[in-house]
Design a protein around this motif. Structure first.
Motif, PDB file in Angstrom:
ATOM      1  N   VAL A  68       0.825  -1.212   0.000  1.00 23.57           N
ATOM      2  CA  VAL A  68       0.000   0.000   0.000  1.00 23.57           C
ATOM      3  C   VAL A  68       0.860   1.263   0.000  1.00 23.57           C
ATOM      4  CG1 VAL A  68      -1.648   1.361   1.367  1.00 23.57           C
ATOM      5  CG2 VAL A  68      -1.992  -1.102   1.085  1.00 23.57           C
ATOM      6  N   VAL A  69       1.917   1.279   0.805  1.00 23.28           N
ATOM      7  CA  VAL A  69       2.647   2.528   1.052  1.00 23.28           C
ATOM      8  C   VAL A  69       3.921   2.692   0.237  1.00 23.28           C
ATOM      9  CG1 VAL A  69       1.762   2.563   3.412  1.00 23.28           C
ATOM     10  CG2 VAL A  69       4.039   1.629   2.978  1.00 23.28           C
ATOM     11  N   LEU A  70       4.318   1.696  -0.549  1.00 24.59           N
ATOM     12  CA  LEU A  70       5.599   1.779  -1.252  1.00 24.59           C
ATOM     13  C   LEU A  70       5.734   3.027  -2.138  1.00 24.59           C
ATOM     14  CD1 LEU A  70       8.341   0.413  -1.686  1.00 24.59           C
ATOM     15  CD2 LEU A  70       7.345  -0.749  -3.668  1.00 24.59           C
ATOM     16  N   PRO A  71       4.734   3.388  -2.965  1.00 27.73           N
ATOM     17  CA  PRO A  71       4.888   4.610  -3.770  1.00 27.73           C
ATOM     18  C   PRO A  71       5.134   5.865  -2.925  1.00 27.73           C
ATOM     19  CG  PRO A  71       3.067   3.295  -4.604  1.00 27.73           C
ATOM     20  CD  PRO A  71       3.477   2.677  -3.301  1.00 27.73           C
ATOM     21  N   ILE A  72       4.454   5.961  -1.787  1.00 24.43           N
ATOM     22  CA  ILE A  72       4.668   7.106  -0.895  1.00 24.43           C
ATOM     23  C   ILE A  72       6.070   7.041  -0.293  1.00 24.43           C
ATOM     24  CG2 ILE A  72       3.785   8.373   1.105  1.00 24.43           C
ATOM     25  CD1 ILE A  72       1.098   6.999   0.656  1.00 24.43           C
ATOM     26  N   ASP A  73       6.539   5.833   0.010  1.00 28.02           N
ATOM     27  CA  ASP A  73       7.863   5.665   0.583  1.00 28.02           C
ATOM     28  C   ASP A  73       8.948   6.070  -0.411  1.00 28.02           C
ATOM     29  OD1 ASP A  73       9.477   4.611   2.881  1.00 28.02           O
ATOM     30  OD2 ASP A  73      10.222   3.258   1.319  1.00 28.02           O
ATOM     31  N   VAL A  74       8.730   5.773  -1.700  1.00 23.14           N
ATOM     32  CA  VAL A  74       9.679   6.199  -2.734  1.00 23.14           C
ATOM     33  C   VAL A  74       9.788   7.717  -2.755  1.00 23.14           C
ATOM     34  CG1 VAL A  74      10.106   6.295  -5.223  1.00 23.14           C
ATOM     35  CG2 VAL A  74       9.325   4.158  -4.184  1.00 23.14           C
ATOM     36  N   LEU A  75       8.645   8.392  -2.756  1.00 23.39           N
ATOM     37  CA  LEU A  75       8.644   9.861  -2.769  1.00 23.39           C
ATOM     38  C   LEU A  75       9.292  10.418  -1.515  1.00 23.39           C
ATOM     39  CD1 LEU A  75       5.023  10.476  -4.128  1.00 23.39           C
ATOM     40  CD2 LEU A  75       7.162  10.502  -5.427  1.00 23.39           C
ATOM     41  N   LYS A  76       9.003   9.788  -0.367  1.00 26.90           N
ATOM     42  CA  LYS A  76       9.584  10.240   0.897  1.00 26.90           C
ATOM     43  C   LYS A  76      11.107  10.119   0.879  1.00 26.90           C
ATOM     44  CE  LYS A  76      10.084   7.580   4.363  1.00 26.90           C
ATOM     45  NZ  LYS A  76      11.503   7.822   4.747  1.00 26.90           N
ATOM     46  N   SER A  77      11.613   8.980   0.390  1.00 25.80           N
ATOM     47  CA  SER A  77      13.065   8.771   0.339  1.00 25.80           C
ATOM     48  C   SER A  77      13.731   9.802  -0.569  1.00 25.80           C
ATOM     49  CB  SER A  77      13.374   7.354  -0.157  1.00 25.80           C
ATOM     50  OG  SER A  77      12.932   6.385   0.761  1.00 25.80           O
ATOM     51  N   ARG A  78      13.113  10.073  -1.725  1.00 25.28           N
ATOM     52  CA  ARG A  78      13.663  11.084  -2.637  1.00 25.28           C
ATOM     53  C   ARG A  78      13.681  12.458  -1.969  1.00 25.28           C
ATOM     54  NH1 ARG A  78      13.914  10.015  -8.323  1.00 25.28           N
ATOM     55  NH2 ARG A  78      14.443   7.800  -8.485  1.00 25.28           N
ATOM     56  N   PHE A  79      12.591  12.783  -1.288  1.00 26.64           N
ATOM     57  CA  PHE A  79      12.480  14.098  -0.666  1.00 26.64           C
ATOM     58  C   PHE A  79      13.486  14.261   0.473  1.00 26.64           C
ATOM     59  CE2 PHE A  79      10.407  17.060   2.376  1.00 26.64           C
ATOM     60  CZ  PHE A  79      10.375  18.180   1.557  1.00 26.64           C
ATOM     61  N   GLN A  80      13.629  13.227   1.310  1.00 27.31           N
ATOM     62  CA  GLN A  80      14.501  13.326   2.474  1.00 27.31           C
ATOM     63  C   GLN A  80      15.981  13.330   2.107  1.00 27.31           C
ATOM     64  OE1 GLN A  80      12.988  10.114   5.109  1.00 27.31           O
ATOM     65  NE2 GLN A  80      12.349  11.736   6.488  1.00 27.31           N
ATOM     66  N   THR A  81      16.331  12.760   0.960  1.00 21.95           N
ATOM     67  CA  THR A  81      17.742  12.707   0.567  1.00 21.95           C
ATOM     68  C   THR A  81      18.117  13.775  -0.456  1.00 21.95           C
ATOM     69  OG1 THR A  81      17.225  11.046  -1.132  1.00 21.95           O
ATOM     70  CG2 THR A  81      17.914  10.229   1.019  1.00 21.95           C
ATOM     71  N   SER A  82      17.170  14.617  -0.832  1.00 25.33           N
ATOM     72  CA  SER A  82      17.438  15.648  -1.837  1.00 25.33           C
ATOM     73  C   SER A  82      18.151  16.846  -1.213  1.00 25.33           C
ATOM     74  CB  SER A  82      16.128  16.121  -2.472  1.00 25.33           C
ATOM     75  OG  SER A  82      15.308  16.754  -1.506  1.00 25.33           O
TER      76      SER A  82
END
Length: 341
Positions: A269-283
């Motif tokens: 359920v949450v994987l797409p949101i987790d991808v966006l979160k990881s990109r945002f937090q490491t940008s």
């Protein structure tokens, strides 16, 4: 008469203090001539849940961290940086182990280990508080009966609120540590500690930098915790029914199976949101205006398939890691009841 009135006032005040654990019996509170049933708890139950959650979390990190590292590295590789240095989950894991050893496989583990006790303790505590919240405001239900699956899902979602305050900074530091290895192969980076990364982030961006991605973490964890606890309760109940087992006599096999399946359902359920979160937090600071901006850039540059980057390691990790969580929690609670109850 005056003394009796004082005692009544005292018990009303005491019973209105929030309790941490699920009740063993209800207390009655008189509030403007309306009777409300509020679950009560005790310090022993609170400590039991704290310890059980902590042990479950340590089990989760020990089993699942190597796959979590692979997931983050795969999610944060940009198409503009050239062909990926690995072909899949196990290729990434093997290459990491060969190049960096066991220390590289567990890179960034300090952050989740340091935060694991409060994260999982607060998560399971929050789940119980969510159940009490649901019971308190459901005036038509019998408080001695188990909650419905819908009510448990709501309680699970509520558990994400306090947990996010701890999870967000921990994952921010962990993601930065893991991704740094993709950018810098030097020994100096490999030997850096979690605290050094935290100090660097704080120096560059202040406290806002440490808590970068808190909203994104909550956006992931609210539906994630709802599915996590809801599916665990569902699978646990069905497995007990199929095996004709009383839920109070839960077997390790049922805990492992229900917990593993719950983890897989949550990540699906949450994987797409987790991808966006990881990109945002490491940008880099200022690269994105928010999660919506991350989404637009990701779809434009890499397509919708990028939303499911890291699905392999996430799913491979989900079953054993979350099976370990619930087994650790259930075994600890049972041991606590047997030896300290």
């Amino acid at each position: 008469c005056h003394s009796r009135h004082q005692r009544e006032v005292f018990f009303v005040v005491v019973n209105q203090i929030p309790h941490i654990s699920v009740a063993s019996r209800p207390h009655q509170i008189m509030d403007n001539a309306e009777v409300k049933t509020v679950p009560s708890g005790n310090k022993g139950e609170a400590m039991k849940n704290f310890v059980a959650g902590a042990i479950g979390g340590v089990c989760c990190v020990a089993v699942g961290h190597p796959f979590d590292l692979v997931k983050v590295r795969m999610q944060t590789l940009s198409a503009s940086s050239g062909p990926p240095p690995f072909t899949g989950t196990f290729d990434c894991l093997l290459k990491t182990a060969r190049a960096e050893g066991i220390r590289g496989v567990y890179r960034g583990v300090t952050a989740p280990l340091v935060a694991v006790t409060p994260i999982f303790a607060v998560n399971f505590w929050g789940y119980e508080m969510g159940q009490q919240f649901v019971r308190y405001f459901d005036k038509e239900s019998d408080h001695n009966k188990p909650l419905t699956l819908t009510q448990l899902i709501i309680a699970g979602s509520l558990s994400s609120l306090p947990t996010t305050l701890i999870t967000a900074p921990s994952e921010r530091i962990k993601c930065v540590m893991q991704v740094q290895a993709n950018l810098d192969k030097g020994a100096a980076t490999a030997n850096r500690s979690m605290m050094s990364f935290a100090k660097e982030i704080y120096k560059e961006s202040g406290i806002r930098g440490i808590f970068k991605g808190t909203g994104a973490t909550l956006l992931r964890d609210a539906p994630g915790c709802a599915v996590y606890f809801g599916s665990y309760e569902f699978f646990k109940k069905e497995l007990c029914r199929l095996q004709s087992v009383d839920p109070s006599e839960l077997s390790p096999g049922i805990s492992l199976t229900a917990g593993g399946l719950a983890g897989m359902f949550m990540w699906s359920v949450v994987l797409p949101i987790d991808v966006l979160k990881s990109r945002f937090q490491t940008s880099p600071e200022g690269m994105y205006k928010g999660m919506g901006d991350v989404y637009r850039h990701l779809i434009r540059e890499e397509g919708y398939g990028a939303l499911f980057k890291g699905v392999g390691p996430a799913m491979i990790r989900a079953f054993p890691a979350n099976a370990a969580v619930f087994l650790g929690v259930e075994v600890t609670k049972k041991a606590w009841d047997n030896f300290l109850g």
